[in-house]
Design an enzyme around this catalytic site. Structure first.
Site, PDB file in Angstrom:
ATOM      1  N   ALA A 107      48.339 -18.081 -43.889  1.00 42.67           N
ATOM      2  CA  ALA A 107      48.329 -16.833 -43.107  1.00 42.67           C
ATOM      3  C   ALA A 107      49.200 -15.757 -43.754  1.00 42.67           C
ATOM      4  CB  ALA A 107      48.814 -17.114 -41.693  1.00 42.67           C
ATOM      5  N   PRO A 108      48.862 -14.485 -43.517  1.00 41.93           N
ATOM      6  CA  PRO A 108      49.657 -13.373 -44.050  1.00 41.93           C
ATOM      7  C   PRO A 108      50.754 -12.973 -43.073  1.00 41.93           C
ATOM      8  CG  PRO A 108      47.731 -12.489 -42.993  1.00 41.93           C
ATOM      9  CD  PRO A 108      47.696 -13.981 -42.750  1.00 41.93           C
ATOM     10  N   TRP A 109      51.500 -11.918 -43.440  1.00 37.76           N
ATOM     11  CA  TRP A 109      52.657 -11.541 -42.615  1.00 37.76           C
ATOM     12  C   TRP A 109      52.365 -10.453 -41.596  1.00 37.76           C
ATOM     13  CZ3 TRP A 109      52.940  -6.484 -43.502  1.00 37.76           C
ATOM     14  CH2 TRP A 109      52.636  -5.997 -44.773  1.00 37.76           C
ATOM     15  N   LYS A 149      50.149 -22.875 -43.129  1.00 33.63           N
ATOM     16  CA  LYS A 149      51.294 -22.344 -43.880  1.00 33.63           C
ATOM     17  C   LYS A 149      51.438 -20.865 -43.538  1.00 33.63           C
ATOM     18  CE  LYS A 149      51.929 -20.409 -47.865  1.00 33.63           C
ATOM     19  NZ  LYS A 149      52.929 -19.462 -47.331  1.00 33.63           N
ATOM     20  N   PRO A 150      52.428 -20.525 -42.720  1.00 33.79           N
ATOM     21  CA  PRO A 150      52.641 -19.109 -42.432  1.00 33.79           C
ATOM     22  C   PRO A 150      53.252 -18.419 -43.642  1.00 33.79           C
ATOM     23  CG  PRO A 150      54.322 -20.449 -41.342  1.00 33.79           C
ATOM     24  CD  PRO A 150      53.399 -21.408 -42.051  1.00 33.79           C
ATOM     25  N   SER A 151      53.274 -17.089 -43.582  1.00 31.58           N
ATOM     26  CA  SER A 151      53.891 -16.336 -44.674  1.00 31.58           C
ATOM     27  C   SER A 151      55.393 -16.640 -44.730  1.00 31.58           C
ATOM     28  CB  SER A 151      53.668 -14.846 -44.448  1.00 31.58           C
ATOM     29  OG  SER A 151      54.534 -14.106 -45.268  1.00 31.58           O
ATOM     30  N   ASP A 159      50.570 -23.677 -54.465  1.00 33.64           N
ATOM     31  CA  ASP A 159      49.639 -24.400 -55.328  1.00 33.64           C
ATOM     32  C   ASP A 159      49.594 -25.892 -54.988  1.00 33.64           C
ATOM     33  OD1 ASP A 159      49.051 -22.056 -56.514  1.00 33.64           O
ATOM     34  OD2 ASP A 159      49.869 -22.524 -58.495  1.00 33.64           O
ATOM     35  N   THR A 174      45.620 -12.871 -54.426  1.00 32.44           N
ATOM     36  CA  THR A 174      45.943 -14.237 -53.966  1.00 32.44           C
ATOM     37  C   THR A 174      44.645 -15.021 -53.747  1.00 32.44           C
ATOM     38  OG1 THR A 174      47.831 -13.299 -52.802  1.00 32.44           O
ATOM     39  CG2 THR A 174      47.255 -15.554 -52.234  1.00 32.44           C
ATOM     40  N   GLU A 204      39.691 -14.216 -46.444  1.00 29.94           N
ATOM     41  CA  GLU A 204      39.761 -12.926 -45.741  1.00 29.94           C
ATOM     42  C   GLU A 204      40.794 -12.093 -46.479  1.00 29.94           C
ATOM     43  OE1 GLU A 204      37.858 -11.998 -43.419  1.00 29.94           O
ATOM     44  OE2 GLU A 204      37.023 -13.883 -42.697  1.00 29.94           O
ATOM     45  N   CYS A 240      44.428  -4.817 -42.417  1.00 28.61           N
ATOM     46  CA  CYS A 240      43.358  -4.847 -43.421  1.00 28.61           C
ATOM     47  C   CYS A 240      42.184  -3.958 -43.039  1.00 28.61           C
ATOM     48  CB  CYS A 240      42.907  -6.276 -43.629  1.00 28.61           C
ATOM     49  SG  CYS A 240      42.525  -7.086 -42.078  1.00 28.61           S
ATOM     50  N   GLU A 254      44.536  -0.615 -52.134  1.00 29.14           N
ATOM     51  CA  GLU A 254      45.032  -0.841 -50.774  1.00 29.14           C
ATOM     52  C   GLU A 254      46.535  -0.568 -50.743  1.00 29.14           C
ATOM     53  OE1 GLU A 254      45.256  -4.958 -49.413  1.00 29.14           O
ATOM     54  OE2 GLU A 254      44.431  -4.356 -47.486  1.00 29.14           O
TER      55      GLU A 254
HETATM   56  P1  NAD Z   1      49.616 -12.426 -49.675  1.00 28.06           P
HETATM   57  O1  NAD Z   1      48.354 -12.659 -50.420  1.00 28.06           O
HETATM   58  O2  NAD Z   1      50.817 -12.033 -50.444  1.00 28.06           O
HETATM   59  O3  NAD Z   1      50.039 -13.729 -48.859  1.00 28.06           O
HETATM   60  C1  NAD Z   1      49.156 -14.315 -47.925  1.00 28.06           C
HETATM   61  C2  NAD Z   1      49.517 -15.768 -47.787  1.00 28.06           C
HETATM   62  O4  NAD Z   1      49.189 -16.425 -49.007  1.00 28.06           O
HETATM   63  C3  NAD Z   1      51.005 -16.016 -47.541  1.00 28.06           C
HETATM   64  O5  NAD Z   1      51.158 -17.102 -46.634  1.00 28.06           O
HETATM   65  C4  NAD Z   1      51.489 -16.406 -48.921  1.00 28.06           C
HETATM   66  O6  NAD Z   1      52.641 -17.211 -48.883  1.00 28.06           O
HETATM   67  C5  NAD Z   1      50.298 -17.186 -49.405  1.00 28.06           C
HETATM   68  N1  NAD Z   1      50.216 -17.375 -50.856  1.00 28.06           N
HETATM   69  C6  NAD Z   1      50.544 -16.494 -51.838  1.00 28.06           C
HETATM   70  N2  NAD Z   1      50.329 -17.065 -53.051  1.00 28.06           N
HETATM   71  C7  NAD Z   1      49.849 -18.305 -52.811  1.00 28.06           C
HETATM   72  C8  NAD Z   1      49.452 -19.384 -53.656  1.00 28.06           C
HETATM   73  N3  NAD Z   1      49.504 -19.310 -54.977  1.00 28.06           N
HETATM   74  N4  NAD Z   1      49.009 -20.518 -53.083  1.00 28.06           N
HETATM   75  C9  NAD Z   1      48.952 -20.629 -51.728  1.00 28.06           C
HETATM   76  N5  NAD Z   1      49.344 -19.653 -50.883  1.00 28.06           N
HETATM   77  C10 NAD Z   1      49.782 -18.507 -51.422  1.00 28.06           C
HETATM   78  O7  NAD Z   1      49.246 -11.378 -48.538  1.00 28.06           O
HETATM   79  P2  NAD Z   1      50.248 -10.714 -47.506  1.00 28.06           P
HETATM   80  O8  NAD Z   1      51.026  -9.718 -48.282  1.00 28.06           O
HETATM   81  O9  NAD Z   1      50.931 -11.746 -46.708  1.00 28.06           O
HETATM   82  O10 NAD Z   1      49.229  -9.974 -46.514  1.00 28.06           O
HETATM   83  C11 NAD Z   1      48.693  -8.740 -46.782  1.00 28.06           C
HETATM   84  C12 NAD Z   1      47.285  -8.885 -47.343  1.00 28.06           C
HETATM   85  O11 NAD Z   1      46.482  -9.617 -46.424  1.00 28.06           O
HETATM   86  C13 NAD Z   1      46.606  -7.536 -47.495  1.00 28.06           C
HETATM   87  O12 NAD Z   1      45.885  -7.507 -48.692  1.00 28.06           O
HETATM   88  C14 NAD Z   1      45.651  -7.497 -46.310  1.00 28.06           C
HETATM   89  O13 NAD Z   1      44.546  -6.654 -46.493  1.00 28.06           O
HETATM   90  C15 NAD Z   1      45.259  -8.923 -46.189  1.00 28.06           C
HETATM   91  N6  NAD Z   1      44.755  -9.203 -44.846  1.00 28.06           N
HETATM   92  C16 NAD Z   1      43.416  -9.409 -44.686  1.00 28.06           C
HETATM   93  C17 NAD Z   1      42.888  -9.657 -43.421  1.00 28.06           C
HETATM   94  C18 NAD Z   1      41.422  -9.904 -43.240  1.00 28.06           C
HETATM   95  O14 NAD Z   1      41.025 -10.295 -42.152  1.00 28.06           O
HETATM   96  N7  NAD Z   1      40.590  -9.706 -44.258  1.00 28.06           N
HETATM   97  C19 NAD Z   1      43.743  -9.690 -42.324  1.00 28.06           C
HETATM   98  C20 NAD Z   1      45.104  -9.480 -42.508  1.00 28.06           C
HETATM   99  C21 NAD Z   1      45.607  -9.242 -43.791  1.00 28.06           C
END
Ligand code: NAD
Length: 483
Positions: free
Chosen positions: A152-154, A178-180, A215, A234, A252, A286, A386
């Site tokens: 999940a993202p933050w 796995k939350p952010s 990973d 990502t 997503e 997003c 973005e």
């Molecule tokens: P991010 O890609 O940095 O992180 C998202 C998640 O991925 C976090 O939990 C992070 O720890 C994890 N992650 C990062 N690298 C990883 C790896 N190598 N292996 C496994 N997990 C990994 O994104 P963010 O900054 O948390 O969120 C913002 C982004 O999310 C923006 O691009 C936004 O548009 C997108 N978003 C999309 C939607 C949608 O529905 N399409 C909804 C909300 C946010």
């Protein structure tokens, strides 16, 4: 810093709340102050291994539960989240930096999503069985996939966690969330609430930084599906790592939503819509209404009305709205100093004109003024990338054809809107806009029954709706010789 009794710092593994195997902790920052808000488990490969091992074991019996039994568990989760909604909103407000009234508004959707998934679990079907080859009876079984990793993202930590765990569990999978690293507090609190609802190992929550556990989780060949909401880069990386063991992915990713405003649009409604959907959650959404494209007959009037409306957005400390009847800010800070710097860098490069905002606010926390950039070119960085912040660009298209052409001319395809009174133009938008969602005369409302998900570099797969539950299943053909 939060009082230690206000949050859960531990992982949920095998039905128990446990410290990281290493005993290490991660600092979680508060965006409104830049100070440490909490310390949570800093997991590593050992914790991932323990979670996947117990999830795989739990799946052997969880896959045999009936849809009704799983629905009961999801309804119990919805009920406990509803009971603790105020506290969860408080944690979300402090951890993400969203004004408390905004955080409160998200909780009913979280609860409704879970109730929807509980109901949806009971409606899943394979297509009709029958004798498609003479002498043979065929039917289709819809089955869970196995152990599913939800990442999940933050920006909406609890809502996005719900979109990961709801359909996965409804379909009979075991879910590892796995939350952010930046915003783990509500997911960890839900772990505590869910501890006695699901059999051990069915639902796990692991906090940690992506570099320590990302990973490891995705590359584990016992994971059948990886569901990510996050940045497009990502998503690309995770798809590659998951391909190493041919795991399914559900992505997503980022967005850059166009907002087409035609000459005949209701100007007041457009301004209200852009202020709400462009700056909600500090624009860290997003689907944010971040890329306005107006036709010549309305462009000047739109800018004249939008600038004062955006300047009137109240920016402040998220917890100032804790009194439901009191005054409260409409916009809080950004998630981090780094994120704010990256937006300021883009603003320094744009070929558009910053007509309001554009500066960091002085003082503690990661605040940025609500910003409008007028008439950037179609190839400008502000249009094509973005920002994920309180920045809205407003372009002037020569005519309707150019507005549609510009709308589609980005790498993303998540959400879009058109504002017009003309049925033909709105019908054209429904047909021609290359985005997973087209709103007409509004921007941003979402609901449990309808799918949310993107095209192009915004990823693939749907969240919410029955389509989401289907994506967490696999299809098996069973064929019996009858003669
Ligand atoms: P991010 O890609 O940095 O992180 C998202 C998640 O991925 C976090 O939990 C992070 O720890 C994890 N992650 C990062 N690298 C990883 C790896 N190598 N292996 C496994 N997990 C990994 O994104 P963010 O900054 O948390 O969120 C913002 C982004 O999310 C923006 O691009 C936004 O548009 C997108 N978003 C999309 C939607 C949608 O529905 N399409 C909804 C909300 C946010």
């Amino acid at each position: 810093m939060l009082d230690p009794t206000d949050y859960n710092p531990r992982n949920l593994i095998d039905g128990r709340l446990v410290d990281a195997a290493s005993g290490r902790l991660l600092d979680v920052l508060e965006p409104a102050t830049g100070e440490i808000l909490a310390r949570v488990a800093a997991s590593d490969a050992d914790d991932i291994d323990a979670a996947v091992t117990t999830a795989e074991r739990a799946f052997r019996s969880f896959r045999r539960t009936t849809p009704g039994e799983r629905a009961d568990m999801l309804l119990a989760l919805a009920a406990t989240i509803e009971e603790h909604a105020e506290h969860l909103a408080y944690l979300e407000a402090r951890n993400v930096g969203k004004p408390i009234p905004v955080a409160r508004e998200e909780l009913p959707l979280v609860v409704d999503n879970l109730r929807f998934f509980a109901g949806a679990a009971r409606t899943m079907e394979g297509r009709a069985g029958g004798e498609y080859l003479r002498g043979y009876e065929s039917y289709v079984r819809r089955e869970p996939i196995g152990v599913v990793a939800g990442i999940a993202p933050w920006n909406y930590p609890l809502l996005m966690a719900t979109w990961k765990i709801g359909p996965a569990l409804a379909a009979g999978n075991c879910s590892i969330l796995k939350p952010s690293r930046q915003t783990p507090l509500t997911a960890l609190y839900v772990a505590k609430l869910a501890q006695d609802i699901f059999p051990a190992g069915v639902f796990s929550v692991i906090s940690g930084s992506a570099s320590d556990i990302g990973d490891q989780l995705v590359a584990d060949d016992r994971i059948g599906l990886v569901s990510l909401t996050g940045d497009t880069s990502t998503g690309r990386h995770i798809a590659k790592v998951a391909a190493g063991h041919v795991a399914q992915t559900h992505l997503e990713l980022g967005g850059k939503a166009p907002v087409i405003v035609l000459d005949d649009a209701d100007l007041d409604a457009v301004v209200t819509g852009i202020v709400a959907a462009g700056f909600a959650n500090s624009g860290q959404d997003c689907t944010a209404a971040c890329r306005v494209i107006a036709t010549p007959g309305i462009y000047d009037r739109l800018l004249d009305a939008l600038i004062p409306a955006v300047e009137a957005i109240k920016v402040g400390n998220p917890t100032d709205g804790i009194d439901p009847d009191g005054d409260h800010p409409e916009m809080g800070p950004l998630i981090s100093a780094t994120h704010r710097s990256s937006i300021l860098e883009v603003l320094a490069k744009t070929d558009g004109r910053i007509v309001t905002g554009g500066n960091a606010l002085s003082g503690d926390g990661f605040f940025l003024e609500p910003t409008i950039v007028a008439n950037p070119s179609q190839n400008d960085v502000i249009v094509q990338t973005e920002q994920f912040g309180p920045v809205v660009s407003v372009q002037r298209a020569a005519d309707i054809d150019e507005a549609f052409s510009w709308a589609n001319d980005v790498e993303f395809g998540l959400a879009s809107s058109i504002w017009t009174q003309n049925l033909n133009h709105s019908a054209r938008a429904a047909r021609d806009l290359d985005f997973g969602c087209v709103w007409v005369n509004d921007h941003m409302p979402i609901l449990s029954e309808m799918p949310h998900g993107g095209f192009k570099q915004s990823g693939y797969g749907k969240d919410m709706s029955i389509y989401a539950v289907e994506e967490y299943t696999r299809i098996k053909h069973v064929m019996t010789k009858t003669e």
